[in-house]
Motif scaffolding. Structure first.
Motif, PDB file in Angstrom:
ATOM      1  N   VAL A 109       0.849  -1.193   0.000  1.00 27.33           N
ATOM      2  CA  VAL A 109       0.000   0.000   0.000  1.00 27.33           C
ATOM      3  C   VAL A 109       0.887   1.247   0.000  1.00 27.33           C
ATOM      4  O   VAL A 109       1.794   1.385   0.808  1.00 27.33           O
ATOM      5  CB  VAL A 109      -0.931   0.005   1.232  1.00 27.33           C
ATOM      6  N   GLY A 110       0.625   2.149  -0.949  1.00 29.97           N
ATOM      7  CA  GLY A 110       1.358   3.403  -1.047  1.00 29.97           C
ATOM      8  C   GLY A 110       2.665   3.329  -1.820  1.00 29.97           C
ATOM      9  O   GLY A 110       3.256   4.352  -2.124  1.00 29.97           O
TER      10      GLY A 110
ATOM     11  N   ASP B 139      -7.097  -2.810  -5.269  1.00 26.02           N
ATOM     12  CA  ASP B 139      -8.182  -1.897  -4.905  1.00 26.02           C
ATOM     13  C   ASP B 139      -8.179  -0.654  -5.785  1.00 26.02           C
ATOM     14  O   ASP B 139      -9.182  -0.320  -6.410  1.00 26.02           O
ATOM     15  CB  ASP B 139      -8.032  -1.530  -3.422  1.00 26.02           C
TER      16      ASP B 139
ATOM     17  N   LYS C 177      -9.849   1.745 -10.385  1.00 24.37           N
ATOM     18  CA  LYS C 177     -10.399   1.406  -9.076  1.00 24.37           C
ATOM     19  C   LYS C 177     -11.182   0.109  -9.174  1.00 24.37           C
ATOM     20  O   LYS C 177     -11.703  -0.244 -10.218  1.00 24.37           O
ATOM     21  CB  LYS C 177     -11.307   2.529  -8.569  1.00 24.37           C
ATOM     22  N   ASN C 178     -11.283  -0.574  -8.022  1.00 20.10           N
ATOM     23  CA  ASN C 178     -12.060  -1.806  -7.881  1.00 20.10           C
ATOM     24  C   ASN C 178     -11.651  -2.849  -8.923  1.00 20.10           C
ATOM     25  O   ASN C 178     -12.479  -3.370  -9.652  1.00 20.10           O
ATOM     26  CB  ASN C 178     -13.562  -1.515  -7.968  1.00 20.10           C
TER      27      ASN C 178
ATOM     28  N   ASN D  34       0.440   2.198  -6.222  1.00 12.58           N
ATOM     29  CA  ASN D  34      -0.672   1.634  -5.463  1.00 12.58           C
ATOM     30  C   ASN D  34      -1.306   2.745  -4.639  1.00 12.58           C
ATOM     31  O   ASN D  34      -0.695   3.277  -3.710  1.00 12.58           O
ATOM     32  CB  ASN D  34      -0.188   0.503  -4.566  1.00 12.58           C
ATOM     33  N   THR D  35      -2.548   3.122  -4.954  1.00  8.15           N
ATOM     34  CA  THR D  35      -3.251   4.175  -4.234  1.00  8.15           C
ATOM     35  C   THR D  35      -4.407   3.620  -3.414  1.00  8.15           C
ATOM     36  O   THR D  35      -5.177   4.380  -2.839  1.00  8.15           O
ATOM     37  CB  THR D  35      -3.798   5.230  -5.223  1.00  8.15           C
ATOM     38  N   GLY D  36      -4.528   2.304  -3.366  1.00  5.62           N
ATOM     39  CA  GLY D  36      -5.642   1.679  -2.654  1.00  5.62           C
ATOM     40  C   GLY D  36      -5.305   1.308  -1.233  1.00  5.62           C
ATOM     41  O   GLY D  36      -4.277   1.690  -0.681  1.00  5.62           O
ATOM     42  N   ASN D  37      -6.216   0.533  -0.623  1.00  8.38           N
ATOM     43  CA  ASN D  37      -6.076   0.113   0.770  1.00  8.38           C
ATOM     44  C   ASN D  37      -5.618  -1.337   0.897  1.00  8.38           C
ATOM     45  O   ASN D  37      -5.596  -1.874   1.993  1.00  8.38           O
ATOM     46  CB  ASN D  37      -7.404   0.286   1.505  1.00  8.38           C
ATOM     47  N   SER D  38      -5.305  -1.972  -0.215  1.00  6.09           N
ATOM     48  CA  SER D  38      -4.839  -3.351  -0.182  1.00  6.09           C
ATOM     49  C   SER D  38      -3.622  -3.489  -1.094  1.00  6.09           C
ATOM     50  O   SER D  38      -3.290  -2.586  -1.852  1.00  6.09           O
ATOM     51  CB  SER D  38      -5.951  -4.304  -0.634  1.00  6.09           C
ATOM     52  N   GLU D  39      -2.981  -4.659  -0.998  1.00 10.30           N
ATOM     53  CA  GLU D  39      -1.817  -4.907  -1.836  1.00 10.30           C
ATOM     54  C   GLU D  39      -2.231  -5.025  -3.301  1.00 10.30           C
ATOM     55  O   GLU D  39      -3.346  -5.413  -3.623  1.00 10.30           O
ATOM     56  CB  GLU D  39      -1.114  -6.192  -1.403  1.00 10.30           C
TER      57      GLU D  39
END
Length: 166
Positions: free
Chosen positions: A41-42, A64, A92-93, A117-122
Motif C-alpha cells: 500500500v502506497g 483496490d 479502481k475496484n 498503489n493508491t488503494g487500501n490493499s496490496e
C-alpha cells in the motif's frame, strides 16, 4: 606425455569454456520473464522493457486502486485508446476483475511502466514480458570463455621441459 596438472587444467578450462559458450548462446535473442510481484500500500514500481519490433507483451494488475503510466516507443498499446504515446490512467475496484494489458512493440525501443498503489490493499502484478538481452551479458560470457582459454594456456606450461640453466 602430459602431467597431472596439465590434464586437470585442460579439463577445468574446457568446462569453463563450455559454460561460457552455453551462456553466450542463451543470451542471444530475447528473454522471457514471468513476472509475479506484489506492491504494498502506497508503494510504486517501475518497469522498463526494452524489446525488438513485433514483440508481444502481457500483464495483469489487480488491486483496490492504482495509477498507471505507460510510455511506448510507438502507438502499439492496446488499452483505452489515446492519441499520444504517454498514457496515464487511474483504476479502481480491480480486485476481482484484473486490468489486462496486452500490447505489441511496433518499433524497437523501451516501454516504460509506472504503477502506483493508491488503494487500501496490496496490488498484484503478474505477466509474461519478453525483452531484449542486455549487451553486457555478451561481454561477461566472452570474459568467462577467455578465462577458460587462459587456464588451459597456463596448464600447458606444466608440460614444457625447462631448458638447462633454469
Amino acid at each position: 606425455m602430459l602431467s597431472k596438472r596439465t590434464i586437470i587444467g585442460i579439463i577445468v578450462g574446457s568446462a569453463i569454456i563450455g559454460i561460457g559458450g552455453f551462456s553466450l548462446i542463451q543470451h542471444i535473442g530475447t528473454i522471457t520473464i514471468n513476472e509475479n510481484y506484489v506492491v504494498a500500500v502506497g508503494d510504486s514500481t517501475f518497469y522498463t522493457i526494452p524489446a525488438p519490433n513485433h514483440t508481444p507483451q502481457h500483464m495483469e494488475i489487480s488491486g483496490d486502486a492504482f495509477d498507471l503510466k505507460l510510455e511506448s516507443p510507438s502507438l502499439g498499446l492496446q488499452i483505452p485508446p489515446k492519441d499520444s504515446e504517454k498514457i496515464m490512467e487511474s483504476f479502481k475496484n480491480r480486485i476481482d476483475v484484473p486490468l489486462i494489458l496486452d500490447w505489441v512493440h511496433l518499433a524497437d525501443g523501451e516501454t516504460k511502466i509506472k504503477i502506483q498503489n493508491t488503494g487500501n490493499s496490496e496490488l498484484t502484478i503478474t505477466g509474461v514480458l519478453i525483452r531484449s538481452s542486455d549487451p553486457i551479458w555478451f561481454t561477461y560470457d566472452l570474459m568467462v570463455i577467455i578465462s577458460g582459454i587462459i587456464i588451459i594456456g597456463f596448464s600447458m606450461g606444466f608440460t614444457l621441459r625447462k631448458p638447462k640453466g633454469f
